[in-house]
Write a protein that holds these residues in place. Structure first.
Motif, PDB file in Angstrom:
ATOM      1  N   ILE A   1       0.859  -1.192   0.000  1.00  0.00           N
ATOM      2  CA  ILE A   1       0.000   0.000   0.000  1.00  0.00           C
ATOM      3  C   ILE A   1       0.895   1.242   0.000  1.00  0.00           C
ATOM      4  N   ASP A   2       0.533   2.228  -0.817  1.00  0.00           N
ATOM      5  CA  ASP A   2       1.313   3.464  -0.825  1.00  0.00           C
ATOM      6  C   ASP A   2       1.229   4.132   0.536  1.00  0.00           C
ATOM      7  N   SER A   3       2.322   4.691   0.947  1.00  0.00           N
ATOM      8  CA  SER A   3       2.389   5.356   2.251  1.00  0.00           C
ATOM      9  C   SER A   3       1.260   6.375   2.429  1.00  0.00           C
ATOM     10  N   ASN A   4       0.888   7.043   1.347  1.00  0.00           N
ATOM     11  CA  ASN A   4      -0.145   8.079   1.469  1.00  0.00           C
ATOM     12  C   ASN A   4      -1.547   7.627   1.091  1.00  0.00           C
ATOM     13  N   HIS A   5      -1.717   6.330   0.945  1.00  0.00           N
ATOM     14  CA  HIS A   5      -3.068   5.792   0.748  1.00  0.00           C
ATOM     15  C   HIS A   5      -3.777   5.883   2.102  1.00  0.00           C
ATOM     16  N   PRO A   6      -5.057   6.354   2.127  1.00  0.00           N
ATOM     17  CA  PRO A   6      -5.716   6.480   3.436  1.00  0.00           C
ATOM     18  C   PRO A   6      -5.909   5.128   4.130  1.00  0.00           C
ATOM     19  N   LEU A   7      -5.584   5.123   5.416  1.00  0.00           N
ATOM     20  CA  LEU A   7      -5.811   3.915   6.216  1.00  0.00           C
ATOM     21  C   LEU A   7      -7.249   3.927   6.726  1.00  0.00           C
ATOM     22  N   TYR A   8      -7.675   5.109   7.158  1.00  0.00           N
ATOM     23  CA  TYR A   8      -9.056   5.198   7.641  1.00  0.00           C
ATOM     24  C   TYR A   8      -9.588   6.621   7.623  1.00  0.00           C
ATOM     25  N   ILE A   9     -10.910   6.689   7.788  1.00  0.00           N
ATOM     26  CA  ILE A   9     -11.606   7.976   7.960  1.00  0.00           C
ATOM     27  C   ILE A   9     -12.297   7.869   9.315  1.00  0.00           C
ATOM     28  N   LEU A  10     -12.157   8.885  10.126  1.00  0.00           N
ATOM     29  CA  LEU A  10     -12.829   8.864  11.420  1.00  0.00           C
ATOM     30  C   LEU A  10     -13.503  10.215  11.634  1.00  0.00           C
ATOM     31  N   TYR A  11     -14.796  10.167  11.979  1.00  0.00           N
ATOM     32  CA  TYR A  11     -15.558  11.415  12.109  1.00  0.00           C
ATOM     33  C   TYR A  11     -15.383  12.018  13.492  1.00  0.00           C
ATOM     34  N   THR A  12     -15.272  13.334  13.507  1.00  0.00           N
ATOM     35  CA  THR A  12     -15.200  14.033  14.785  1.00  0.00           C
ATOM     36  C   THR A  12     -15.935  15.353  14.660  1.00  0.00           C
ATOM     37  N   SER A  13     -16.272  15.931  15.799  1.00  0.00           N
ATOM     38  CA  SER A  13     -17.087  17.144  15.789  1.00  0.00           C
ATOM     39  C   SER A  13     -16.242  18.381  15.646  1.00  0.00           C
ATOM     40  N   GLY A  14     -16.790  19.356  14.953  1.00  0.00           N
ATOM     41  CA  GLY A  14     -16.112  20.642  14.809  1.00  0.00           C
ATOM     42  C   GLY A  14     -17.057  21.755  15.175  1.00  0.00           C
ATOM     43  N   THR A  15     -16.830  22.927  14.590  1.00  0.00           N
ATOM     44  CA  THR A  15     -17.646  24.070  14.981  1.00  0.00           C
ATOM     45  C   THR A  15     -18.891  24.237  14.116  1.00  0.00           C
ATOM     46  N   THR A  16     -19.054  23.410  13.086  1.00  0.00           N
ATOM     47  CA  THR A  16     -20.317  23.473  12.345  1.00  0.00           C
ATOM     48  C   THR A  16     -21.124  22.224  12.696  1.00  0.00           C
ATOM     49  N   GLY A  17     -22.352  22.173  12.194  1.00  0.00           N
ATOM     50  CA  GLY A  17     -23.227  21.067  12.557  1.00  0.00           C
ATOM     51  C   GLY A  17     -22.773  19.730  11.988  1.00  0.00           C
ATOM     52  N   LYS A  18     -21.977  19.750  10.930  1.00  0.00           N
ATOM     53  CA  LYS A  18     -21.657  18.506  10.231  1.00  0.00           C
ATOM     54  C   LYS A  18     -20.303  17.975  10.699  1.00  0.00           C
ATOM     55  N   PRO A  19     -20.272  16.766  11.247  1.00  0.00           N
ATOM     56  CA  PRO A  19     -18.981  16.214  11.679  1.00  0.00           C
ATOM     57  C   PRO A  19     -17.996  16.094  10.512  1.00  0.00           C
ATOM     58  N   LYS A  20     -16.712  16.147  10.865  1.00  0.00           N
ATOM     59  CA  LYS A  20     -15.661  16.128   9.840  1.00  0.00           C
ATOM     60  C   LYS A  20     -15.083  14.732   9.714  1.00  0.00           C
ATOM     61  N   GLY A  21     -14.934  14.269   8.475  1.00  0.00           N
ATOM     62  CA  GLY A  21     -14.324  12.954   8.241  1.00  0.00           C
ATOM     63  C   GLY A  21     -12.814  13.120   8.175  1.00  0.00           C
ATOM     64  N   ILE A  22     -12.144  12.840   9.273  1.00  0.00           N
ATOM     65  CA  ILE A  22     -10.692  13.030   9.336  1.00  0.00           C
ATOM     66  C   ILE A  22     -10.008  11.847   8.637  1.00  0.00           C
ATOM     67  N   VAL A  23      -9.143  12.175   7.676  1.00  0.00           N
ATOM     68  CA  VAL A  23      -8.494  11.122   6.886  1.00  0.00           C
ATOM     69  C   VAL A  23      -7.062  10.931   7.374  1.00  0.00           C
ATOM     70  N   HIS A  24      -6.717   9.693   7.697  1.00  0.00           N
ATOM     71  CA  HIS A  24      -5.340   9.389   8.093  1.00  0.00           C
ATOM     72  C   HIS A  24      -4.638   8.523   7.062  1.00  0.00           C
ATOM     73  N   SER A  25      -3.348   8.785   6.931  1.00  0.00           N
ATOM     74  CA  SER A  25      -2.533   8.054   5.963  1.00  0.00           C
ATOM     75  C   SER A  25      -2.124   6.700   6.536  1.00  0.00           C
ATOM     76  N   THR A  26      -1.392   5.939   5.758  1.00  0.00           N
ATOM     77  CA  THR A  26      -0.901   4.651   6.247  1.00  0.00           C
ATOM     78  C   THR A  26       0.511   4.794   6.823  1.00  0.00           C
ATOM     79  N   GLY A  27       1.477   5.275   6.010  1.00  0.00           N
ATOM     80  CA  GLY A  27       2.875   5.279   6.434  1.00  0.00           C
ATOM     81  C   GLY A  27       3.166   6.249   7.564  1.00  0.00           C
ATOM     82  N   GLY A  28       2.852   7.519   7.363  1.00  0.00           N
ATOM     83  CA  GLY A  28       3.145   8.523   8.380  1.00  0.00           C
ATOM     84  C   GLY A  28       2.434   8.193   9.687  1.00  0.00           C
ATOM     85  N   TYR A  29       1.189   7.787   9.567  1.00  0.00           N
ATOM     86  CA  TYR A  29       0.391   7.464  10.759  1.00  0.00           C
ATOM     87  C   TYR A  29       1.048   6.340  11.572  1.00  0.00           C
ATOM     88  N   LEU A  30       1.497   5.305  10.873  1.00  0.00           N
ATOM     89  CA  LEU A  30       2.095   4.168  11.590  1.00  0.00           C
ATOM     90  C   LEU A  30       3.439   4.550  12.211  1.00  0.00           C
TER      91      LEU A  30
END
Ligand code: PRX
Length: 641
Positions: free
Chosen positions: A241-270
């Protein structure tokens, strides 16, 4: 670690070991991270350590690796094959032990089930499961084939689940017949069915049998996991898998009503998480590590699944409520599995403080060597209680500051590098390679001991790649407030010894029992209740949960305030977001204090809810509204729910 028997009283611990690593890491950040990255197994080495096209960072560009290979295959192909990977305990007391070779077999088989259903690299898979081993196995199975998982906390409602599925366009949903929590069963399949009815992207649903309760399986869409496993071929090899291929998306709350889908990479994240676990938890071969968070939050992703398993560590996973069937359940688990590292939240500690010392005293907790805290500021009183009653005045406490967006721990004591004196209530120092500062409104660094905004000045490997499908929001939310710096949304102080004290959120985000909730998200949920015209949410300091939800609402014309209306609103919010959105207090008002531009003055509402001075009101449009809110507060009194 033995040196830390007096972790915070001595002034003479060798800070030098930490500073030596830290200063070099900041001077030569890319070289430093490249050296760290070499500790992981790469199928192909990277061509470039960092491509920084602000605010987008790409780490280890051109490198290829596989997260499941690093967390599972590698160990199963070594002497660790018979080492315990997961000790799992269900709430009713049933247990399972998975060695690294069992985990390897399971991940491979689950990956092949995903492939059988047509899931491939880049496809999104939604996981809505209780805290059972299958959740971790499915995450790793996705990683093995390059599918992007999005875990949705099992306490979220059908609406919240559907919103997240629709945003990712997931084609597969994995759920269970149910899960156990606090002596009750969560009807997950029922909620999932409701969500799928609102999520046209979902083609298939896999159902894990957990509770044995009756559920509706609708072929050809739904399949029992055990049926799929019985038919699969078990042949999948880990994909490079390419280092910058997303490993996952995880939603979290921000300042607007719609939660944000935070995208994490594979290589840097690990790389980030692998290092953080060595530095912060001093994780060792013999460690038995338990993080009590839910896998549905970032703590669960990094601190339960990816970081400890990348180290080949033994982890404990517990399904249920902390105080079920009795208030000593957690201490029983620590004793039973010989936990050496325990990581939890300040809310949990404060809850146990309330229950008293009896619970921990009944158990032999001498296996513990290190304690951790995460998710919200820990007050010194709770820190000391934890240190004394759980750690037996023997174990250092690592207070770890980080966020869904940072992917890994950013500020914390680092016993794995060198001991430093601990200060109860402070998260201590930034990790190597992490450049944090406290700045004023203009972005200039404030003098020590002064409050300011916490920012990060350099990209780091675990940093989010962006917000799923919304690069503009990514720029605005994190990089526009202080150009060139990442805005964390937290207030902090750096003291004269260089220790960071995190003071809580500076933006319109609440931390209720460590759960992150946006005021706008809660207000949107409230006003979608047909009998209400307007709503404003504020957080109120709470001795256990850190913050509680206080909501001020204006009923629609002709609707009178009543206890039924209040009950209806609460039920609606639970249904719309989930039980974590249950308001603690509801006030009916006729007006809300607003600025002339129409923005609700939450500061005023917060002061009213906390019985504090309302302060400067010069920007207020209508002073009568403050009077009105105060009267409602005084006359009705706090209507605890
Ligand atoms: O306000 C900070 C608080 O939690 C926020 C991030 O929340 P979330 O994305 O849900 O991730 C929580 C788990 C990593 C931060 O902006 N926070 C987290 N850890 C601490 C903390 N506040 C004070 N001290 C901490 N150790």
């Amino acid at each position: 670690m033995t040196q830390m028997s007096l972790p915070f009283e001595s002034r003479y611990w060798p800070l030098r070991a930490y500073y030596d690593v830290y200063y070099r890491s900041i001077e030569e950040t890319e070289t430093f991270w490249a050296e760290q990255a070499r500790q992981l197994e790469w199928f192909k080495t990277w061509d470039k350590t960092l491509e920084w096209d602000p605010p987008f960072a790409r780490w280890f560009v051109g490198g290829q690796l596989n997260a499941a290979y690093i967390c599972v295959d590698k160990h199963a192909q070594s002497w660790r094959r018979s080492k315990v990977a997961i000790y799992w305990e269900g709430e009713p007391g049933d247990t399972r032990t998975l060695s690294y070779s069992t985990l390897y077999r399971e991940v491979k088989r689950f990956a092949s089930v995903l492939q059988d259903l047509g899931v491939g690299k880049g496809d999104r898979v939604a996981l809505y499961l209780p805290m059972i081993p299958e959740l971790a196995v499915f995450m790793l199975a996705c990683a093995r084939i390059g599918a992007i998982h999005t875990v949705i906390f099992s306490g979220f409602s059908a609406r919240a689940l559907a919103d997240r599925i629709n945003d990712t366009q997931a084609k597969l949903l994995v759920t269970a017949d149910g899960g156990f929590r606090g002596g009750k069963t969560l009807p997950l399949k029922e909620i999932a069915d409701e969500a799928v009815a609102m999520s046209p992207s979902v083609e298939k649903v896999i159902v894990v049998k957990r509770t044995g309760g009756a559920v509706n399986i609708r072929p050809p869409r739904d399949h029992w996991l055990h049926d799929l496993l019985a038919q699969t071929s078990d042949l999948s090899a880990p994909e490079p898998i390419d280092s910058n291929h997303p490993l996952y998306i995880l939603y979290t709350s921000g300042t607007t009503g719609k939660p944000k889908g935070i995208v994490h990479s594979t290589g840097g994240y690990l790389v980030h998480n692998y290092c953080a676990y060595k530095w912060v938890f001093d994780i060792r071969e013999e460690s038995v590590y338990w993080c009590s968070a839910d896998v549905g939050w970032v703590t669960g992703h990094s601190s339960i699944v990816y970081a400890p398993l990348a180290h080949g560590a033994t982890i404990v996973l517990y399904e249920g409520a902390p105080d079920y069937p009795a208030v000593d359940r957690w201490w029983d688990i620590i004793e039973k599995y010989g936990v050496t590292i325990f990581y939890t939240s300040p809310t949990a500690i404060r809850m146990f403080m309330k229950y008293g010392e009896e619970g921990p005293r009944k158990h032999d907790l001498r296996s513990l060597e290190l304690l951790g805290s995460v998710g919200e500021p820990i007050n010194p009183e709770a820190w000391l209680w934890y240190y004394k009653n759980i750690g037996g005045e023997r174990c250092p406490i690592v207070d770890t500051w980080w966020q869904t967006e940072t992917g890994g721990i950013m500020i914390s004591p680092t016993p794995g590098i060198g001991c430093i004196p601990l200060k109860p209530g402070s998260a201590a120092m930034p990790l190597p390679g992490v450049d944090v500062a406290v700045v004023d409104e203009k972005g200039g660094e404030v003098p020590s001991e002064e409050r300011g905004q916490l920012v990060i000045r350099k990209p780091w490997p675990g940093m989010l790649q962006g917000i799923w499908g919304n690069p503009q929001r990514y720029r605005e939310a994190y990089w526009s407030r202080f150009p060139g710096m990442y805005y964390t949304g937290d207030y902090a102080i750096k003291d004269k010894d260089g220790y960071f004290w995190i003071l809580g959120r500076a933006d319109e985000v609440l931390k209720v029992a460590g759960h992150r909730l946006g005021t706008a998200e809660l207000e949107d949920a409230a006003v979608s209740y047909p009998l209400l015209a307007e709503a404003a949410v504020v957080g109120r300091a709470d001795p256990i949960k850190g913050e509680s939800i206080v909501i001020f609402v204006i009923p629609k014309e002709g609707v009178s305030p009543s206890s039924d209306l209040k009950k209806g609103l609460i039920e609606h919010m639970r249904q719309t977001v989930g039980p974590i959105a249950t308001p603690d207090e509801v006030y009916f008002v006729a007006k809300l204090p607003k600025t002339r531009s129409g923005k609700v003055m939450r500061r005023v509402l917060k002061a009213v809810a906390e019985n504090a001075s309302v302060g400067d009101l010069t920007t207020l449009e209508d002073e009568a509204s403050v009077e009105e809110v105060m009267r409602s507060y005084r006359e009705l009194g706090p209507q605890r729910v």
